[in-house]
Design an enzyme around this catalytic site. Structure first.
Site, PDB file in Angstrom:
ATOM      1  N   CYS A   2       2.127   5.086   0.607  1.00  0.00           N
ATOM      2  CA  CYS A   2       1.963   5.968   1.762  1.00  0.00           C
ATOM      3  C   CYS A   2       0.824   7.109   1.694  1.00  0.00           C
ATOM      4  O   CYS A   2       0.492   7.267   0.551  1.00  0.00           O
ATOM      5  CB  CYS A   2       3.422   6.791   1.899  1.00  0.00           C
ATOM      6  SG  CYS A   2       4.762   5.873   2.077  1.00  0.00           S
ATOM      7  N   ARG A  27      -3.110   2.492   1.229  1.00  0.00           N
ATOM      8  CA  ARG A  27      -1.975   2.785   0.235  1.00  0.00           C
ATOM      9  C   ARG A  27      -0.555   2.264   1.125  1.00  0.00           C
ATOM     10  O   ARG A  27       0.814   2.767   0.853  1.00  0.00           O
ATOM     11  CB  ARG A  27      -1.883   4.351   0.446  1.00  0.00           C
ATOM     12  CG  ARG A  27      -3.137   5.072  -0.012  1.00  0.00           C
ATOM     13  CD  ARG A  27      -3.073   6.530  -0.132  1.00  0.00           C
ATOM     14  NE  ARG A  27      -1.882   7.168  -0.867  1.00  0.00           N
ATOM     15  CZ  ARG A  27      -2.182   7.423  -2.266  1.00  0.00           C
ATOM     16  NH1 ARG A  27      -3.280   7.115  -2.735  1.00  0.00           N
ATOM     17  NH2 ARG A  27      -0.912   8.004  -2.857  1.00  0.00           N
ATOM     18  N   TRP A  75       4.066   2.884   3.314  1.00  0.00           N
ATOM     19  CA  TRP A  75       4.566   1.736   2.500  1.00  0.00           C
ATOM     20  C   TRP A  75       6.214   1.783   2.540  1.00  0.00           C
ATOM     21  O   TRP A  75       6.524   2.949   1.693  1.00  0.00           O
ATOM     22  CB  TRP A  75       4.070   1.576   1.345  1.00  0.00           C
ATOM     23  CG  TRP A  75       4.354   0.184   0.439  1.00  0.00           C
ATOM     24  CD1 TRP A  75       3.544  -1.087   0.840  1.00  0.00           C
ATOM     25  CD2 TRP A  75       5.038   0.000  -0.294  1.00  0.00           C
ATOM     26  NE1 TRP A  75       4.153  -1.906  -0.238  1.00  0.00           N
ATOM     27  CE2 TRP A  75       5.044  -1.503  -0.628  1.00  0.00           C
ATOM     28  CE3 TRP A  75       5.989   0.832  -0.908  1.00  0.00           C
ATOM     29  CZ2 TRP A  75       5.833  -2.054  -1.719  1.00  0.00           C
ATOM     30  CZ3 TRP A  75       6.769   0.163  -1.970  1.00  0.00           C
ATOM     31  CH2 TRP A  75       6.720  -0.984  -2.448  1.00  0.00           C
ATOM     32  N   ASN A 101       5.316  11.351   0.890  1.00  0.00           N
ATOM     33  CA  ASN A 101       5.134  10.116   0.081  1.00  0.00           C
ATOM     34  C   ASN A 101       5.682  10.391  -1.163  1.00  0.00           C
ATOM     35  O   ASN A 101       5.446  11.290  -1.996  1.00  0.00           O
ATOM     36  CB  ASN A 101       3.387  10.323  -0.031  1.00  0.00           C
ATOM     37  CG  ASN A 101       2.996   9.174  -1.143  1.00  0.00           C
ATOM     38  OD1 ASN A 101       3.592   8.366  -1.336  1.00  0.00           O
ATOM     39  ND2 ASN A 101       1.874   9.662  -1.924  1.00  0.00           N
ATOM     40  N   GLY A 102       6.581   9.568  -1.603  1.00  0.00           N
ATOM     41  CA  GLY A 102       7.313   9.782  -2.817  1.00  0.00           C
ATOM     42  C   GLY A 102       8.659   9.091  -2.347  1.00  0.00           C
ATOM     43  O   GLY A 102       9.203   8.450  -1.579  1.00  0.00           O
ATOM     44  N   GLU A 483      -5.978 -13.016 -14.224  1.00  0.00           N
ATOM     45  CA  GLU A 483      -6.355 -12.100 -13.261  1.00  0.00           C
ATOM     46  C   GLU A 483      -6.748 -12.912 -11.735  1.00  0.00           C
ATOM     47  O   GLU A 483      -6.598 -12.708 -10.673  1.00  0.00           O
ATOM     48  CB  GLU A 483      -7.539 -11.251 -13.672  1.00  0.00           C
ATOM     49  CG  GLU A 483      -8.402 -10.628 -12.620  1.00  0.00           C
ATOM     50  CD  GLU A 483      -7.389  -9.399 -11.677  1.00  0.00           C
ATOM     51  OE1 GLU A 483      -6.212  -9.194 -12.113  1.00  0.00           O
ATOM     52  OE2 GLU A 483      -8.034  -8.974 -10.692  1.00  0.00           O
ATOM     53  N   LYS A 487      -5.078 -12.831  -8.120  1.00  0.00           N
ATOM     54  CA  LYS A 487      -5.972 -12.825  -6.870  1.00  0.00           C
ATOM     55  C   LYS A 487      -5.679 -13.496  -5.753  1.00  0.00           C
ATOM     56  O   LYS A 487      -5.361 -13.399  -4.776  1.00  0.00           O
ATOM     57  CB  LYS A 487      -7.524 -12.814  -7.345  1.00  0.00           C
ATOM     58  CG  LYS A 487      -8.171 -11.601  -8.048  1.00  0.00           C
ATOM     59  CD  LYS A 487      -8.216 -10.321  -7.334  1.00  0.00           C
ATOM     60  CE  LYS A 487      -7.234  -9.472  -7.326  1.00  0.00           C
ATOM     61  NZ  LYS A 487      -7.154  -8.508  -8.445  1.00  0.00           N
ATOM     62  N   GLU A 490      -1.788 -12.679  -4.623  1.00  0.00           N
ATOM     63  CA  GLU A 490      -1.701 -11.603  -3.720  1.00  0.00           C
ATOM     64  C   GLU A 490      -2.400 -11.826  -2.330  1.00  0.00           C
ATOM     65  O   GLU A 490      -1.930 -11.172  -1.283  1.00  0.00           O
ATOM     66  CB  GLU A 490      -2.077 -10.347  -4.527  1.00  0.00           C
ATOM     67  CG  GLU A 490      -3.560  -9.948  -4.644  1.00  0.00           C
ATOM     68  CD  GLU A 490      -3.708  -8.606  -5.370  1.00  0.00           C
ATOM     69  OE1 GLU A 490      -3.341  -7.787  -5.342  1.00  0.00           O
ATOM     70  OE2 GLU A 490      -4.700  -8.743  -6.208  1.00  0.00           O
ATOM     71  N   HIS A 506       3.054 -26.965 -23.924  1.00  0.00           N
ATOM     72  CA  HIS A 506       4.191 -26.545 -24.415  1.00  0.00           C
ATOM     73  C   HIS A 506       5.145 -26.336 -23.281  1.00  0.00           C
ATOM     74  O   HIS A 506       6.272 -25.603 -23.310  1.00  0.00           O
ATOM     75  CB  HIS A 506       4.393 -25.263 -25.279  1.00  0.00           C
ATOM     76  CG  HIS A 506       3.329 -25.363 -26.612  1.00  0.00           C
ATOM     77  ND1 HIS A 506       4.127 -25.892 -27.518  1.00  0.00           N
ATOM     78  CD2 HIS A 506       2.057 -25.235 -26.639  1.00  0.00           C
ATOM     79  CE1 HIS A 506       3.044 -25.922 -28.604  1.00  0.00           C
ATOM     80  NE2 HIS A 506       1.854 -25.605 -27.926  1.00  0.00           N
ATOM     81  N   LYS A 605      -2.058  -0.372  -1.956  1.00  0.00           N
ATOM     82  CA  LYS A 605      -3.237  -0.212  -2.997  1.00  0.00           C
ATOM     83  C   LYS A 605      -2.776   0.460  -4.269  1.00  0.00           C
ATOM     84  O   LYS A 605      -2.823   0.257  -5.378  1.00  0.00           O
ATOM     85  CB  LYS A 605      -4.674   0.013  -2.500  1.00  0.00           C
ATOM     86  CG  LYS A 605      -5.603   0.273  -3.582  1.00  0.00           C
ATOM     87  CD  LYS A 605      -6.893  -0.112  -3.139  1.00  0.00           C
ATOM     88  CE  LYS A 605      -7.948  -0.494  -4.360  1.00  0.00           C
ATOM     89  NZ  LYS A 605      -7.754  -1.693  -4.979  1.00  0.00           N
TER      90      LYS A 605
HETATM   91  O1  M6R Z   1      -4.693   1.950  -9.641  1.00  0.00           O
HETATM   92  P1  M6R Z   1      -3.973   0.838 -10.654  1.00  0.00           P
HETATM   93  O2  M6R Z   1      -5.289   0.143 -11.407  1.00  0.00           O
HETATM   94  O3  M6R Z   1      -3.322   1.806 -11.826  1.00  0.00           O
HETATM   95  O4  M6R Z   1      -3.361  -0.224 -10.125  1.00  0.00           O
HETATM   96  C1  M6R Z   1      -2.615  -0.994 -10.845  1.00  0.00           C
HETATM   97  C2  M6R Z   1      -2.095  -2.062 -10.047  1.00  0.00           C
HETATM   98  O5  M6R Z   1      -1.179  -1.854  -8.858  1.00  0.00           O
HETATM   99  C3  M6R Z   1      -3.351  -2.787  -9.267  1.00  0.00           C
HETATM  100  O6  M6R Z   1      -4.336  -3.259 -10.223  1.00  0.00           O
HETATM  101  C4  M6R Z   1      -2.741  -4.176  -8.446  1.00  0.00           C
HETATM  102  O7  M6R Z   1      -2.126  -5.219  -9.235  1.00  0.00           O
HETATM  103  C5  M6R Z   1      -4.105  -4.631  -7.735  1.00  0.00           C
HETATM  104  N1  M6R Z   1      -3.740  -4.384  -6.294  1.00  0.00           N
HETATM  105  C6  M6R Z   1      -4.099  -6.125  -7.884  1.00  0.00           C
HETATM  106  O8  M6R Z   1      -5.237  -6.583  -7.164  1.00  0.00           O
END
Ligand code: M6R
Length: 610
Positions: A2, A27, A75, A101-102, A483, A487, A490, A506, A605
């Site tokens: 949010c 956000r 969000w 927000n929260g 990673e 990517k 997501e 395994h 994000k």
């Molecule tokens: O802001 P942060 O690095 O603490 O965020 C952690 C994760 O939420 C963030 O890296 C998330 O996994 C990414 N959006 C992935 O691309």
């Protein structure tokens, strides 16, 4: 999660609020809304399910006048992401409006109490409880606006950043934070509010980062009144924020994600310069007086930042010879970890606002550990809750999929390992000099990887039809495989898993078939030959291999269906190059599938709720 924006001053508020919402849309983008006290004195609320552009459509041809307003992009936590749950929420009488927000943890008990007093609720949100509570306190105890917000915040449990309007006080916004970020911008006779500084830059560079449990009263034409939610007066600390506004725009690219992938030569250059200064300049003693007490390092983070933490484990153990554990912040904070006096916690976060990481370091500090944070957003909550901070200086990252933040985190932590190893005598002077100069070449080498876009596009064609996909790597490129898989899933919604290549035998090798492409990080390393065998095992089972190889490679290149070559570097630096083709790969696959690259479904994000 949010985003909140607020404005009070001499301009029309609506354009400022909407522009701010666009900047905070990373956000959350389930719904958006705005509340304005109009020139005629009415409180007008417009909201819409979906994105800020949907809100703009809804608000067209409505009364958008007024120099005071609050706005929100959501969000969803409590209640589905529909219109009824969209913020701002109004009190029973319609006199008060709130954005939040929260998460309010005791909302159910407060709701019961308010229902008993005849209040009715239109939404399923925890937020509506707060605005009703403020009105209840005004009516029951005759409290004025500011006092009623203050009293209500003393009664709620949980996390919040809130901004509240009262139609009877059209010259005032009251805002507060606890656990969720809030920044005030101080212009000339005007004030701005934002969940971060991005809605504020361009209007003023003077900002106040609110601390937890701070409450601020913004009155038109007067100074800011800052106090704690218990009423103690505080002196606002004004800071200058330097943010290049062009970094908040797409700058001709189709998506922020592509822009941020492509700007990695610059972001890495800025990161390396700044981090070298921090780790070898006059401030280095702050960092190393803390690290040099460490018998053990515990790295804690979430998501992509956790993967960067895993890269750091390989680098720190190899170069500084200090044992490192890497833990998801969400697990670390609840699993009652053993924390010894000789432990140093390194928290890694792009945003500096991730709720689990913030809570994990709070818990670690309570138990006596020192905390060093590696963070991108200056002044955010995680650095402010740490003993020492090293900023990655990659510039604002807007795309939900983290890209340039990862390369900056990996570069920062690798440089930290090299410098620490040199100070401990586990990295020789000669190796130190050569590794540090090699790091300086990384921006240019990343530029060379970016020139291989056509090879990556060809791989993307194959992957875009796959229902599922495996990513494998070994050593410090195992986190790169993780990673790369994150990517892909997501932003393109293709199921993907990362594995250490030798683990295939395994279990996961049972999955290999024509329909399960295997993306292999197969650049030169001390165990390149072992990886070649792993690739052979996949080929022997008719698996299709897409490989990232070192320029000049013939062995894996011969076996792979498709390859992209990256320049040769020392192994511990290779994650910083090898991730770049995997970022591009996920981007092109998502585009081929027509996915919303910058705003993937269900995500935001900055994960500021647990
Ligand atoms: O802001 P942060 O690095 O603490 O965020 C952690 C994760 O939420 C963030 O890296 C998330 O996994 C990414 N959006 C992935 O691309």
């Amino acid at each position: 999660m949010c985003g909140i924006v607020g404005y009070i001053g001499k301009r029309q508020a609506y354009p400022v609020l909407v522009k701010g919402l666009h900047r905070l849309e990373y956000r959350g983008y389930d719904s958006a809304g705005v509340a304005l006290i109009s020139e005629s004195g009415s409180l007008n609320v417009y909201k819409s399910q979906g994105k800020v552009s949907d809100l703009e459509d809804t608000a067209q041809n409505r009364d958008l006048t007024g120099c005071i307003g609050i706005a929100h992009t959501r969000w969803a936590t409590h209640g589905e992401p529909g219109f009824l749950n969209a913020h701002p929420h109004l009190s029973q009488s319609g006199r008060l409006a709130i954005v939040h927000n929260g998460i309010i943890e005791n909302y159910a008990a407060l709701r019961e109490m308010l229902l008993d007093h005849g209040y009715t609720f239109r939404s399923e949100t925890d937020t509506e409880v707060v605005v009703q509570l403020i009105e209840y306190l005004q009516e029951k105890d005759g409290l004025p606006f500011v006092d009623s917000v203050q009293r209500a915040l003393q009664m709620v449990e949980g996390s919040y950043a809130v901004a509240v309007l009262d139609i009877r006080r059209p010259d005032t916004i009251v805002a507060a934070r606890k656990g969720s970020p809030l920044v005030v911008g101080a212009g000339d006779d005007e004030f701005f509010l934002g969940s971060d500084a991005s809605p504020i830059v361009g209007y003023t560079d003077r900002v106040i980062y609110l601390d937890d449990e701070d409450m601020v009263v913004l009155r038109q034409g007067t100074d800011i009144t800052l106090m704690s939610i218990r009423g103690e007066r505080k002196t606002p600390q004004i800071r200058r924020v330097t943010m290049d506004v062009s970094q908040l725009e797409k700058g001709g690219y189709d998506h922020f994600m592509l822009k941020e992938i492509c700007e990695q030569p610059q972001s890495l250059r800025s990161c390396l310069q700044s981090v070298r200064q921090t780790l070898t300049g006059p401030d280095a003693e702050h960092v190393f007086s803390l690290l040099e007490q460490a018998d053990r390092v515990i790295i804690t983070a979430c998501g992509t930042s956790w993967h960067a933490g895993l890269v750091a484990k390989y680098a720190i153990e190899r170069m500084a010879r200090v044992p490192v554990e890497v833990d998801y912040a969400s697990e670390f904070r609840y699993r009652q970890p053993v924390i010894n006096p000789g432990d140093v916690v390194i928290a890694v976060s792009q945003s500096g606002e991730t709720a689990d990481t913030l809570a994990a370091i709070g818990m670690a500090r309570k138990q006596g550990a020192k905390v060093l944070s590696v963070c991108n957003v200056i002044g955010s909550s995680i650095p402010r809750s740490s003993d020492v901070v090293v900023y990655t200086m990659a510039g604002p990252e807007i795309g939900v999929a983290s890209t340039k933040a990862f390369t900056a985190q990996a570069a920062t932590l690798t440089m930290l390992a090299i410098v620490w190893g040199h100070r401990r005598g586990t990295v020789s002077g000669q190796d130190y000099d050569s590794l540090m100069s090699e790091m300086d070449t990384l921006p240019e080498l990343v530029g060379r990887v970016l020139d291989r876009k056509d090879d990556v596009r060809a791989m993307a064609q194959t992957l875009s039809f796959a229902p599922s996909c495996l990513y494998i790597g070994r050593g410090c490129n195992y986190p790169v495989a993780l990673e790369g898989a994150l990517k892909l899933k997501e932003i393109s919604y293709i199921h993907a898993e990362g594995y250490p290549a030798a683990e295939m035998k395994h279990g996961p090798i049972a999955l290999i078939s024509q329909d399960m492409p295997v993306v292999t990080v197969a650049t030169e390393s001390a165990i390149y030959d072992k990886l070649v065998s792993n690739v052979q095992e996949i080929r022997a089972r008719q698996g299709r291999v897409m490989a990232v190889v070192t320029e000049g490679d013939t062995e894996v290149a011969r076996m792979a269906d498709r390859c992209v070559a990256v320049p040769q570097v020392t192994e511990c630096l290779s994650p910083i190059l090898n991730i770049v083709p995997l970022q591009l790969l996920s981007y092109y696959v998502a585009c081929l599938k027509g996915c919303d690259v910058d705003q993937p479904r269900n995500l935001a994000k900055s994960v500021t709720v647990e």
